[in-house]
Design an enzyme around this catalytic site. Structure first.
Site, PDB file in Angstrom:
ATOM      1  N   SER A 252      -6.220  -4.927   0.478  1.00  0.00           N
ATOM      2  CA  SER A 252      -5.424  -5.817   1.314  1.00  0.00           C
ATOM      3  C   SER A 252      -4.050  -5.964   0.703  1.00  0.00           C
ATOM      4  CB  SER A 252      -6.090  -7.183   1.379  1.00  0.00           C
ATOM      5  OG  SER A 252      -6.038  -7.760   0.091  1.00  0.00           O
ATOM      6  N   LYS A 253      -3.088  -6.190   1.574  1.00  0.00           N
ATOM      7  CA  LYS A 253      -1.719  -6.212   1.065  1.00  0.00           C
ATOM      8  C   LYS A 253      -1.436  -7.444   0.215  1.00  0.00           C
ATOM      9  CE  LYS A 253       0.587  -7.881   5.247  1.00  0.00           C
ATOM     10  NZ  LYS A 253       1.385  -7.451   6.378  1.00  0.00           N
ATOM     11  N   ARG A 254      -2.316  -8.410   0.270  1.00  0.00           N
ATOM     12  CA  ARG A 254      -2.146  -9.572  -0.607  1.00  0.00           C
ATOM     13  C   ARG A 254      -2.339  -9.189  -2.076  1.00  0.00           C
ATOM     14  NH1 ARG A 254      -3.205 -15.574   1.181  1.00  0.00           N
ATOM     15  NH2 ARG A 254      -1.641 -15.545   2.805  1.00  0.00           N
ATOM     16  N   ARG A 468       5.516 -10.466  -6.043  1.00  0.00           N
ATOM     17  CA  ARG A 468       4.174 -10.550  -6.624  1.00  0.00           C
ATOM     18  C   ARG A 468       4.242 -10.310  -8.141  1.00  0.00           C
ATOM     19  NH1 ARG A 468       1.751  -6.722  -3.408  1.00  0.00           N
ATOM     20  NH2 ARG A 468       2.011  -8.084  -1.614  1.00  0.00           N
TER      21      ARG A 468
END
Ligand code: GLU
Length: 495
Positions: A252-254, A468
């Protein structure tokens, strides 16, 4: 029989590495059998589909060398290849199902369905439509339709028994019919759902094998039933294991950049990324790690796909890419690749106006612009020293900005600006206070040119990856903290 496979992405976001992975296996399977590979755009979700996303998907697949024989731009005998252009075909087929009594019109309002869902949840019953409109008389249906009452078309599903789906990798999968919902086939706006469009198109496009992600297994009974209702032969199904983050959760891009454009901009070679995707759940008979697409096709055997969740690991990909650069590119080739990548005039021109305002001599340019050509920046906690905010607060606001920007679907400077401005207001901060850590995260210094411009140019995935990374540099956010911050974030009032 000519083998025909397809990849059928929905153009609702960034071009996902998962799409490339599925495309690769479909293409390899088709080529191994001397067959054809088709690209179909599944854009029936009108609210979420965009032409930009479609273009990015096509550009990314081409960049990887995953070319299709038929598709929206390539043409072919079975077009159109964009579902939004096939409305009449779906109308016709929905009518066939209604006429044969395999589908029914359902007038239930969303309030009724919400109530039903709530009741089922409270009573811990299986979720699903209760058949309320299943037995309306023909007369009633006709008069309500004539009166223009909003409705959907649902498929009928057996009340009991089991459905057996044959999967090329898993053998027979059994699913009880009482687990299968009376799926909506045509929505109130007249558009087909994925299920109807997908089955009709796979049949009309002569698809013989459907290789797709395992998240579709639960849809297989509905599809099987639809093929039976129409009296068509069903393609062979093969559900591929999902790509996973190193912590085994679904990619997932998270947690991980998932957009193909990120990997391109980061400077991965298409052949190396393709090679890496080819190793996701699959291996060469001699287990060698490095191989070309042609070698993959030559040795391809779908039965060698293993079902344990393949981990998409940045470090391994980095290692593989490095070895492709060292072993497969001459210096001349490497120089050409750097040029194709970002060391070219088109790219530089996008931020040259800002640099021009700031340089004295040309030798100032490279240090000043190095972040426009970088991946993660070499930052330390000290770089985030802030006049007003404690490091934990800096981390928190960066996390909030990241979450806000993760929701942004149209990545332009103006939208990025609007998001950051809204965040400033919601947090009761001054613009400058919030901008400072964003500058450091993205450009490595608070003294760069407009960071919104930089973010627009380096793109959503690289921008988010930098934010991030900044959060990691500031100590990262634990699971527990994430929960707390999510609550706080949800409670923020955005103007
Ligand atoms: N449109 C679906 C997707 O986005 C296609 C699934 C399938 O291959 O049937 O994944």
């Amino acid at each position: 029989m000519t083998v025909r496979t397809r990849v059928a992405p929905s153009p609702t976001g960034d071009p996902h590495v998962g799409t490339a992975y599925i495309a690769l296996f479909n293409l390899a399977f088709a080529r191994q059998h001397g067959g054809q590979f088709i690209l179909r755009i599944e854009d029936t979700d009108q609210a979420r589909s965009t032409p930009e996303s479609e273009k990015q998907i096509m550009d990314s697949l081409r960049w990887l060398g995953l070319d299709w024989d038929e598709g929206p731009d390539a043409g072919g005998e079975h077009g159109p290849y964009r579902q939004s252009e096939r409305r009449e075909i779906y109308d016709e087929h929905a009518q066939i199902l209604l006429d044969k009594g395999h589908a029914f019109r359902c007038f239930c309002t969303s309030e009724r369905l919400d109530g039903l869902r709530q009741r089922q949840a409270e009573n811990k019953e299986a979720q699903g439509y209760d058949g309320h409109c299943l037995h309306l008389s023909q007369d009633e249906v006709e008069s309500r339709v004539a009166a223009g009452e909003a409705h959907v078309v649902r498929m009928k599903v057996p009340a009991e028994g089991t459905c057996t789906v044959d999967d090329m990798l898993r053998g027979n999968i059994e699913i009880d019919w009482n687990q299968v919902d009376m799926q909506v086939l045509v929505k109130a706006d007249g558009m087909p759902t994925y299920h109807l469009a997908n089955v009709v198109d796979d049949h009309l496009m002569g698809i013989t094998h459907v290789l797709r992600g395992e998240e579709w297994i639960n849809s297989a009974p509905k599809h099987k039933l639809l093929y039976e209702y129409f009296g068509w032969e069903m393609p062979q199904l093969c559900h591929m294991p999902l790509l996973r983050n190193p912590d085994k959760s679904k990619l997932s891009k998270r947690k991980n950049p998932t957009s193909i454009t990120y990997y391109r901009d980061m400077g991965f070679l298409p052949e190396a990324l393709l090679n890496y995707l080819g190793r996701m759940g699959w291996s060469m008979p001699d287990e060698r790690e490095k191989f070309t697409f042609a070698e993959m096709v030559e040795n391809f055997d779908i039965k060698r796909v293993s079902l344990g969740g393949p981990i998409f690991d940045q470090e391994k990909l980095g290692w593989l890419n490095g070895s492709w650069i060292r072993e497969n590119l001459s210096e001349e080739d490497f120089a050409d690749r750097l040029h194709q990548w970002l060391l070219n005039k088109d790219y530089i021109m996008q931020f040259l106006p800002f640099a021009k305002e700031r340089v004295e001599k040309m030798s100032d340019f490279v240090p000043m612009a190095s972040f426009m050509f970088s991946g993660k920046l070499p930052l330390t906690e000290a770089d985030f020293a802030h006049k007003k905010l404690e490091p934990t607060e800096v981390k928190k606001v960066l996390q909030f900005v990241l979450w806000r920007l993760e929701q942004q679907r149209v990545w332009t400077k103006d939208n990025i600006f609007a998001d950051i401005k809204a965040m400033t207001k919601a947090l009761g901060l001054k613009m400058g206070d919030l901008m400072q850590p964003i500058f450091v995260s993205v450009a490595g210094t608070p003294n760069s040119w407009s960071v919104m411009d930089s973010m627009a140019i380096i793109g959503p995935d690289m921008s988010r990856a930098r934010l991030r990374h900044a959060i990691e540099v500031l100590g990262g956010v634990s699971k527990k903290e994430t929960k707390r911050l999510e609550k706080e974030f949800k409670a923020l009032e955005f103007a």
